[in-house]
Design a protein around this motif. Structure first.
Motif, short mmCIF file in Angstrom:
data_model
loop_
_atom_site.label_atom_id
_atom_site.label_comp_id
_atom_site.label_asym_id
_atom_site.label_seq_id
_atom_site.Cartn_x
_atom_site.Cartn_y
_atom_site.Cartn_z
N PHE A 193 -1.90 1.07 -2.94
CA PHE A 193 -2.78 1.46 -1.82
C PHE A 193 -3.72 0.33 -1.46
O PHE A 193 -3.95 0.06 -0.28
CB PHE A 193 -3.63 2.67 -2.21
CG PHE A 193 -2.87 3.95 -2.39
CD1 PHE A 193 -1.59 4.08 -1.92
CD2 PHE A 193 -3.47 5.01 -3.02
CE1 PHE A 193 -0.89 5.25 -2.09
CE2 PHE A 193 -2.78 6.20 -3.19
CZ PHE A 193 -1.49 6.31 -2.73
N LEU B 284 1.88 9.48 5.65
CA LEU B 284 0.67 9.86 6.38
C LEU B 284 0.37 8.88 7.49
O LEU B 284 -0.17 9.26 8.53
CB LEU B 284 -0.51 9.94 5.42
CG LEU B 284 -0.66 11.18 4.58
CD1 LEU B 284 -1.80 11.00 3.60
CD2 LEU B 284 -0.94 12.37 5.45
N LEU B 285 0.67 7.59 7.26
CA LEU B 285 0.32 6.57 8.25
C LEU B 285 1.49 6.17 9.12
O LEU B 285 1.37 5.26 9.93
CB LEU B 285 -0.22 5.32 7.53
CG LEU B 285 -1.56 5.55 6.85
CD1 LEU B 285 -1.98 4.29 6.14
CD2 LEU B 285 -2.61 5.94 7.86
N ARG C 163 3.03 7.48 11.71
CA ARG C 163 2.94 7.63 13.15
C ARG C 163 2.24 6.44 13.80
O ARG C 163 2.57 6.02 14.90
CB ARG C 163 2.18 8.91 13.47
CG ARG C 163 2.45 9.44 14.84
CD ARG C 163 1.73 10.74 15.06
NE ARG C 163 0.30 10.53 15.12
CZ ARG C 163 -0.59 11.51 15.24
NH1 ARG C 163 -0.16 12.75 15.29
NH2 ARG C 163 -1.87 11.29 15.30
N PHE C 164 1.26 5.86 13.07
CA PHE C 164 0.49 4.77 13.66
C PHE C 164 1.28 3.46 13.69
O PHE C 164 0.93 2.54 14.39
CB PHE C 164 -0.81 4.58 12.90
CG PHE C 164 -1.70 5.76 13.01
CD1 PHE C 164 -2.52 5.91 14.11
CD2 PHE C 164 -1.68 6.75 12.06
CE1 PHE C 164 -3.33 7.02 14.24
CE2 PHE C 164 -2.48 7.85 12.18
CZ PHE C 164 -3.31 7.98 13.27
N VAL D 87 -8.92 9.04 -11.75
CA VAL D 87 -7.84 8.35 -11.05
C VAL D 87 -7.42 9.12 -9.80
O VAL D 87 -7.32 8.56 -8.71
CB VAL D 87 -6.64 8.15 -12.01
CG1 VAL D 87 -5.43 7.68 -11.24
CG2 VAL D 87 -6.98 7.16 -13.08
N VAL D 88 -7.19 10.42 -9.97
CA VAL D 88 -6.64 11.21 -8.85
C VAL D 88 -7.75 11.63 -7.89
O VAL D 88 -7.67 11.41 -6.69
CB VAL D 88 -5.88 12.43 -9.39
CG1 VAL D 88 -5.41 13.29 -8.24
CG2 VAL D 88 -4.70 11.98 -10.22
N VAL E 98 -6.98 8.39 -5.59
CA VAL E 98 -5.83 8.65 -4.71
C VAL E 98 -6.18 9.63 -3.60
O VAL E 98 -5.87 9.39 -2.43
CB VAL E 98 -4.66 9.18 -5.57
CG1 VAL E 98 -3.51 9.58 -4.70
CG2 VAL E 98 -4.23 8.12 -6.57
N VAL F 174 -8.20 8.14 -0.80
CA VAL F 174 -7.38 7.32 0.10
C VAL F 174 -6.58 8.21 1.05
O VAL F 174 -6.47 7.94 2.26
CB VAL F 174 -6.46 6.40 -0.72
CG1 VAL F 174 -5.52 5.65 0.19
CG2 VAL F 174 -7.27 5.44 -1.54
N TYR F 175 -6.03 9.32 0.51
CA TYR F 175 -5.27 10.23 1.36
C TYR F 175 -6.15 10.83 2.45
O TYR F 175 -5.74 10.94 3.62
CB TYR F 175 -4.67 11.36 0.53
CG TYR F 175 -3.44 10.99 -0.25
CD1 TYR F 175 -2.82 9.77 -0.04
CD2 TYR F 175 -2.89 11.85 -1.18
CE1 TYR F 175 -1.70 9.42 -0.75
CE2 TYR F 175 -1.77 11.51 -1.89
CZ TYR F 175 -1.18 10.30 -1.68
OH TYR F 175 -0.08 9.96 -2.38
N ALA G 299 -6.72 8.34 5.12
CA ALA G 299 -5.53 8.20 5.96
C ALA G 299 -5.39 9.38 6.91
O ALA G 299 -5.00 9.23 8.06
CB ALA G 299 -4.29 8.09 5.07
N MET G 300 -5.73 10.59 6.42
CA MET G 300 -5.64 11.76 7.30
C MET G 300 -6.71 11.75 8.37
O MET G 300 -6.50 12.31 9.46
CB MET G 300 -5.76 13.04 6.46
CG MET G 300 -4.46 13.42 5.78
SD MET G 300 -4.61 14.96 4.90
CE MET G 300 -4.96 14.40 3.27
N LEU H 202 -7.48 9.42 10.20
CA LEU H 202 -7.01 8.70 11.37
C LEU H 202 -6.34 9.65 12.37
O LEU H 202 -6.23 9.34 13.54
CB LEU H 202 -6.01 7.62 10.95
CG LEU H 202 -6.61 6.50 10.10
CD1 LEU H 202 -5.51 5.55 9.64
CD2 LEU H 202 -7.65 5.73 10.88
N HIS H 203 -5.90 10.84 11.90
CA HIS H 203 -5.28 11.81 12.79
C HIS H 203 -6.32 12.72 13.45
O HIS H 203 -5.95 13.59 14.23
CB HIS H 203 -4.28 12.68 12.02
CG HIS H 203 -3.15 11.90 11.44
ND1 HIS H 203 -1.94 11.73 12.07
CD2 HIS H 203 -3.05 11.22 10.28
CE1 HIS H 203 -1.15 11.00 11.33
NE2 HIS H 203 -1.80 10.67 10.23
#
Lengths: 147, 81
Positions: free
Chosen positions: A52, A140-141, A143-144, B58-59, B63, B66-67, B70-71, B73-74
């Motif tokens: 990541f 998740l990314l 589409r961009f 960690v999770v 992680v 980060v998810y 990323a989400m 952005l929608h």
């Protein structure tokens, strides 16, 4: 759109260095999972976190050589299959599912058979977790990158 | 001394949980959620559950943060209500 040329070299260097350190620690957590906290899942999540960092720090295209997006599902499937294969192998040799006593490794003591079987299991879990987490992130990314 | 540290961590945990719900800027809410996970991981380690704390760090703090970003952005990045 962020391209390779307008990412600061300091940022790239920092991301690459930190990602390598995280990857070494992730492998350590996986192979040392017998003796200390951690194991396949935590180590795999650490390896995914390193990817990541590379994906975010230097862009999707330039982090492909560290972890190509198209192989994530394949690697995850290989990890799951190895895990299941070891479990079924112990059934085939007369034990229960994941019964490490029945692992067919001739010439090794019971402790050594447990050791090697658990190591294979942990590596498979780590591989599957890393690949699937990276796959979810790429999805998740996605589409961009196709627009 | 131990009790003082643990009480402080619990107060920080509650404060970050309330902040994550109340914040209207979703990126800030994600960051506060990561803080929540990290404080929770520290508490797990303090209570002797090192394995659970490691997984949470960690999770939960890594992680999932980060998810969520990323989400984001929608979305528009802000809560309306």
């Amino acid at each position: 759109m962020i391209t390779h040329s307008n990412i600061s070299p300091i940022l790239r260097f920092a991301c690459r260095s930190a990602a390598r350190i995280i990857q070494v620690f992730g492998v350590y957590v996986i192979v040392h999972g017998h003796y200390s906290p951690g194991g396949g899942f935590q180590g795999g999540a650490l390896l995914a976190a390193a990817v990541f960092l590379l994906r975010i720090g230097e862009g999707r295209e330039h982090s492909q050589r560290d972890m190509p997006s198209r192989v994530t599902l394949l690697l995850g499937s290989i990890g799951v299959l190895v895990y299941g294969a070891v479990g079924l192998l112990t059934i085939a040799t007369g034990g229960r599912f994941l019964d490490y006593d029945a692992v067919p490794l001739p010439g090794l003591s019971l402790d050594d058979r447990h050791y090697w079987a658990i190591l294979v299991i942990e590596l498979a879990v780590g591989l599957a977790v890393m690949a699937i987490l990276v796959g979810i992130f790429d999805r998740l990314l996605q589409r961009f990158h196709h627009d | 001394m131990n009790l003082f540290i643990e009480t402080t961590m619990f107060l920080l945990l509650i404060a970050s949980a309330i902040a994550a719900i109340e914040l209207r800027d979703l990126l800030a809410a994600v960051v506060v959620t990561s803080v929540f996970s990290f404080v929770l991981a520290t508490l797990f380690v303090a209570f002797g559950a090192v394995d659970v704390g490691f997984t949470e760090a960690v999770v939960g703090a890594g992680v999932v943060g980060v998810y969520y970003i990323a989400m984001l952005l929608h979305t528009e990045g802000r809560a309306d209500d």
